[in-house]
Write a protein that holds these residues in place. Structure first.
Motif, PDB file in Angstrom:
ATOM      1  N   ASP A  28      34.805 -18.941   9.714  1.00 46.66           N
ATOM      2  CA  ASP A  28      33.333 -18.728   9.715  1.00 46.66           C
ATOM      3  C   ASP A  28      32.457 -19.986   9.623  1.00 46.66           C
ATOM      4  O   ASP A  28      31.406 -20.239  10.197  1.00 46.66           O
ATOM      5  CB  ASP A  28      32.981 -17.827   8.506  1.00 46.66           C
ATOM      6  N   VAL A 110      27.101 -13.140   8.170  1.00 43.41           N
ATOM      7  CA  VAL A 110      27.249 -12.035   9.117  1.00 43.41           C
ATOM      8  C   VAL A 110      26.394 -10.975   8.801  1.00 43.41           C
ATOM      9  O   VAL A 110      25.716 -10.684   7.573  1.00 43.41           O
ATOM     10  CB  VAL A 110      28.720 -11.410   9.231  1.00 43.41           C
ATOM     11  N   GLU A 159      28.766 -14.720  16.719  1.00 43.59           N
ATOM     12  CA  GLU A 159      28.358 -15.225  15.370  1.00 43.59           C
ATOM     13  C   GLU A 159      27.651 -16.484  15.750  1.00 43.59           C
ATOM     14  O   GLU A 159      26.833 -16.880  14.734  1.00 43.59           O
ATOM     15  CB  GLU A 159      29.596 -15.431  14.658  1.00 43.59           C
ATOM     16  N   GLN A 320      32.093  -9.969  16.925  1.00 41.33           N
ATOM     17  CA  GLN A 320      31.426 -11.127  16.872  1.00 41.33           C
ATOM     18  C   GLN A 320      32.110 -12.472  16.842  1.00 41.33           C
ATOM     19  O   GLN A 320      31.473 -13.600  17.222  1.00 41.33           O
ATOM     20  CB  GLN A 320      30.694 -11.412  15.647  1.00 41.33           C
TER      21      GLN A 320
END
Length: 379
Positions: A28, A110, A159, A320
């Motif tokens: 992430d 997210v 994302e 994503q």
């Protein structure tokens, strides 16, 4: 109700100390690096501090657009922090951020996460500019609110794009320049000069010729629902080796020893590396590989950041997070329960992964390895 400023971008032009918040996993954080680059390029002289989980903070030596990292296990994200520890930990964070005298904070999330806990912390720390996506009205918790109407589903934006769109709300444009040889909006990972040399030494110590061609298999993932069977990785690795992929290097963390051993091909030459590589050495391994086979996990995003070819066994838990701007093959089997967002398969059948045969994985790897046109993904 808090009103957006007439010109939302105006206050941000004077920001000199900015806190970027990304509290989940390593991948992430990597998918947030184009946004971090955008901040650096749009705000000359800005000092950027990243607030990250221990997994994300491990990237610190390799993030070119981050000046400082603060590690924090947020109680509102998956955390080892106990209920008794949560209150004091948050209070300590408020004090530390207040001491940092930040002009602004951007909370990256997210669409299934709430930015409100972090917005409250930032407000208590006296950070005047606070930007985030939020589904419900945050009132004064955010100075700059981008309404979040996104829900997990087919066709939703990646994302990376989500975070760039968040910054666009305050006039910060996407980065105009990427790392050498990479797209401007590509993921960013800066290898250390010594990583390749230390990797070569470790490969030699393991009995492998570092000059020989190799490919990588990483059978692990933090969530059980995102793990393709290690035995199928082994079958695919055998076929890739037989097709000229070279030496198979199977890698994993200290807790993944059993997966690594199960993913070794039955007859082809292979080397198992369990917990023996630094993050930089893992990146050097992926950068030098003919192909990488992995689940939807950190190595897939490291490959994307390096522009390295990767075949991803992609559990349909969240749409994503596919590899961004790199040669890739994304394999899954369509199921009615897709986009479940679960760490453990709620149906118990793992069909989105088990529906992909090992020979399909091997075929995709060989075709991508040799840069031949790829067939349509299996239904």
């Amino acid at each position: 109700m808090a009103a957006m400023p007439t010109d939302p971008a105006a206050p941000w032009r004077g920001v000199r100390r900015l806190l970027a918040v990304r509290l989940d996993n390593l991948g992430d954080v990597l998918m947030t690096t184009p946004a971090l680059a955008a901040i650096k390029q749009a705000l000359p002289g800005v000092h950027t501090t990243l607030l990250a989980s221990p997994a994300g903070a491990a990237l610190q030596p390799h993030l070119p657009d981050v000046d400082e990292v603060i590690t924090f296990e947020a109680p509102w994200v998956q955390s080892r922090c106990t209920a008794a520890q949560a209150g004091p930990a948050v209070q300590d964070l408020v004090q530390r951020l207040a001491a940092g005298r930040f002009d602004a904070v951007v909370v990256f999330t997210v669409c299934t996460q709430s930015a409100l806990p972090m917005a409250m912390v930032a407000m208590q720390a006296g950070i005047p500019l606070r930007l985030a996506h939020c589904r419900e009205n945050p009132y004064h918790l955010l100075s700059h609110w981008v309404r979040d109407a996104e829900v997990p589903g087919d066709g939703m934006r990646h994302e990376v794009q989500r975070q760039l769109d968040l910054l666009a709300a305050v006039g910060i444009a996407p980065p105009a320049q990427g790392l050498p040889g990479r797209p401007a909006t590509g993921l960013r990972f800066m290898p250390a000069p010594a990583d390749a040399a230390s990797l070569a030494a470790k490969l030699a110590q393991a009995g492998m010729d570092p000059a020989a061609p190799w490919f990588v298999v990483h059978p692990g993932a933090s969530a059980e629902s995102r793990r393709y069977p290690a035995e199928r990785f082994a079958k695919a690795a055998q076929a890739v080796a037989e097709a000229g992929g070279g030496h198979a290097v199977i890698v994993g963390g200290p807790a993944e020893a059993a997966l690594v051993q199960a993913a070794r091909p039955a007859q082809a030459p292979s080397t198992a590396l369990v917990g023996g590589l630094s993050l930089g050495e893992l990146a050097a391994l992926i950068a030098g590989a003919r192909i990488t086979l992995c689940n939807n996990s950190g190595p897939a995003h490291i490959a994307a950041a390096l522009g390295a070819p990767v075949v991803v066994l992609y559990a349909l838990t969240n749409p994503q997070h596919t590899p961004w701007q790199t040669p890739a093959r994304v394999l899954s089997h369509d199921v009615p329960c897709r986009n479940c967002l679960r760490s453990v398969c709620p149906m118990g059948h793992h069909a989105c992964l088990l529906g992909v045969p090992a020979d399909v994985v091997a075929d995709a790897a060989v075709r991508l390895m040799h840069a031949t046109p790829l067939a349509t993904a299996p239904a």
